[in-house]
Enzyme design. Structure first.
Site, mmCIF file in Angstrom:
data_model
loop_
_atom_site.group_PDB
_atom_site.id
_atom_site.type_symbol
_atom_site.label_atom_id
_atom_site.label_comp_id
_atom_site.label_asym_id
_atom_site.label_seq_id
_atom_site.Cartn_x
_atom_site.Cartn_y
_atom_site.Cartn_z
ATOM 1 N N PHE A 18 -2.972 19.780 -79.812
ATOM 2 C CA PHE A 18 -1.952 20.609 -79.180
ATOM 3 C C PHE A 18 -1.217 21.430 -80.226
ATOM 4 O O PHE A 18 -1.013 20.974 -81.357
ATOM 5 C CB PHE A 18 -0.936 19.746 -78.417
ATOM 6 C CG PHE A 18 -1.524 19.014 -77.250
ATOM 7 C CD1 PHE A 18 -1.573 19.604 -75.996
ATOM 8 C CD2 PHE A 18 -2.050 17.738 -77.410
ATOM 9 C CE1 PHE A 18 -2.133 18.926 -74.919
ATOM 10 C CE2 PHE A 18 -2.609 17.057 -76.338
ATOM 11 C CZ PHE A 18 -2.648 17.658 -75.087
ATOM 12 N N HIS A 46 -7.631 32.212 -86.385
ATOM 13 C CA HIS A 46 -7.991 30.800 -86.259
ATOM 14 C C HIS A 46 -8.189 30.499 -84.775
ATOM 15 O O HIS A 46 -7.271 30.661 -83.968
ATOM 16 C CB HIS A 46 -6.877 29.926 -86.844
ATOM 17 C CG HIS A 46 -7.202 28.473 -86.887
ATOM 18 N ND1 HIS A 46 -7.998 27.913 -87.877
ATOM 19 C CD2 HIS A 46 -6.829 27.452 -86.073
ATOM 20 C CE1 HIS A 46 -8.094 26.613 -87.672
ATOM 21 N NE2 HIS A 46 -7.405 26.308 -86.581
ATOM 22 N N HIS A 85 -12.309 26.519 -85.380
ATOM 23 C CA HIS A 85 -11.969 25.119 -85.626
ATOM 24 C C HIS A 85 -12.461 24.300 -84.443
ATOM 25 O O HIS A 85 -11.877 24.325 -83.363
ATOM 26 C CB HIS A 85 -10.454 24.989 -85.803
ATOM 27 C CG HIS A 85 -9.991 23.601 -86.064
ATOM 28 N ND1 HIS A 85 -8.658 23.254 -86.050
ATOM 29 C CD2 HIS A 85 -10.659 22.460 -86.368
ATOM 30 C CE1 HIS A 85 -8.530 21.979 -86.321
ATOM 31 N NE2 HIS A 85 -9.741 21.470 -86.506
ATOM 32 N N GLY A 140 2.194 23.717 -81.638
ATOM 33 C CA GLY A 140 3.642 23.575 -81.620
ATOM 34 C C GLY A 140 4.182 22.254 -82.118
ATOM 35 O O GLY A 140 5.345 21.916 -81.870
ATOM 36 N N ASP A 173 -3.255 23.102 -91.428
ATOM 37 C CA ASP A 173 -3.143 23.520 -90.025
ATOM 38 C C ASP A 173 -2.168 22.606 -89.301
ATOM 39 O O ASP A 173 -2.415 21.411 -89.169
ATOM 40 C CB ASP A 173 -4.530 23.461 -89.378
ATOM 41 C CG ASP A 173 -4.518 23.866 -87.914
ATOM 42 O OD1 ASP A 173 -3.462 24.270 -87.411
ATOM 43 O OD2 ASP A 173 -5.585 23.773 -87.277
ATOM 44 N N ASP A 188 -9.054 27.798 -82.052
ATOM 45 C CA ASP A 188 -9.099 26.363 -81.780
ATOM 46 C C ASP A 188 -9.946 26.085 -80.550
ATOM 47 O O ASP A 188 -9.585 26.471 -79.430
ATOM 48 C CB ASP A 188 -7.688 25.821 -81.562
ATOM 49 C CG ASP A 188 -6.892 25.741 -82.853
ATOM 50 O OD1 ASP A 188 -7.412 25.153 -83.821
ATOM 51 O OD2 ASP A 188 -5.761 26.251 -82.895
#
Length: 239
Positions: free
Chosen positions: A155, A34, A78, A157, A183, A36
């Protein structure tokens, strides 16, 4: 029929050792990576762009590439960007296998889906937590995948938002054969919620890349999804 897919988010990787980190998670059982992509406009963060994808594609060939013995993976891009239409061709050229745009970022999502598919890759659409799921109902028949964000995009986490699971459940009820991705905040503790709701494509960042035993984490999440799909009669028979 659909299958369980684990897509580790490279945002959680050590970028100084990106090739090695990606090879590790693939060897641990991940089929997808994935990726980002954030532009600092649609979301406040900036991550990576086409040059990184191009370089990573050299390090991680496409599944089915018989000319390389390197670990292979599907590139799930993404696109958290404004004007995603402008980025389709360059990401296709640099190795994307799927282009996931945000519903909120385009004025004509169906035309964008058609553009993506005309370039020979899969088209997917994502929605933010504040966006109602029913905006996807007319578009879903044209999609290869729908993505329900379980954190605010921008972001890594962040904490998993269980109140997004009714969106997943609604999509699975209406579109039993659709790949449905979640996600944000996914790991051993939260995967049961996503699996029970009907998600089959799981994005996991820190929970995979920071794990002492990546194979254990990936197998655990995949097993949860597989068991739920089997109970619904939706599991791909090849699994």
């Amino acid at each position: 029929m659909v299958k369980p897919i684990i897509a580790p988010s490279i945002l959680a990787s050590d970028f100084a050792n990106l090739e090695c980190g990606c090879h590790r998670v693939i060897n641990a059982g991940a089929e997808w990576l994935h990726i980002d992509v954030m532009d600092g406009h649609f979301v406040p963060n900036i991550t990576l762009g086409p040059p990184i994808v191009k370089s990573l594609r050299k390090a991680v060939p496409r599944v089915g590439d018989k000319e390389s013995d390197k670990p292979k993976a599907f590139f799930d891009c993404h696109m958290m960007v404004a004007e995603p239409e402008k980025w389709v061709d360059v990401f296709v050229e640099n190795g994307a296998d799927q282009f996931t745009f945000h519903y909120e970022a385009t004025k004509n999502p169906l035309e964008l889906v058609k553009l993506i598919k005309s370039r020979g890759i899969r088209a997917a659409c994502a929605i933010k937590p504040d966006t109602p799921v029913d905006v996807l109902f007319e578009l879903a028949p044209y999609l290869d995948m729908a993505l329900v964000m379980t954190v605010e995009p921008g972001f890594g986490g962040q904490k998993f938002m269980p109140d997004m699971m009714p969106k997943v459940a609604a999509l699975r009820e209406k579109f039993p054969q659709l790949d449905i991705q979640v996600d944000g905040g996914l790991g051993k503790e939260t995967i049961p919620h996503a699996a029970k709701a009907g998600a089959n494509v799981i994005v996991a960042g820190t929970s995979v890349f920071a794990a002492a035993d990546q194979k254990d984490v990936i197998s655990y999440m995949k097993d949860n999804v597989r068991d739920e799909l089997r109970s619904r009669g939706l599991l791909d028979i090849d699994m």
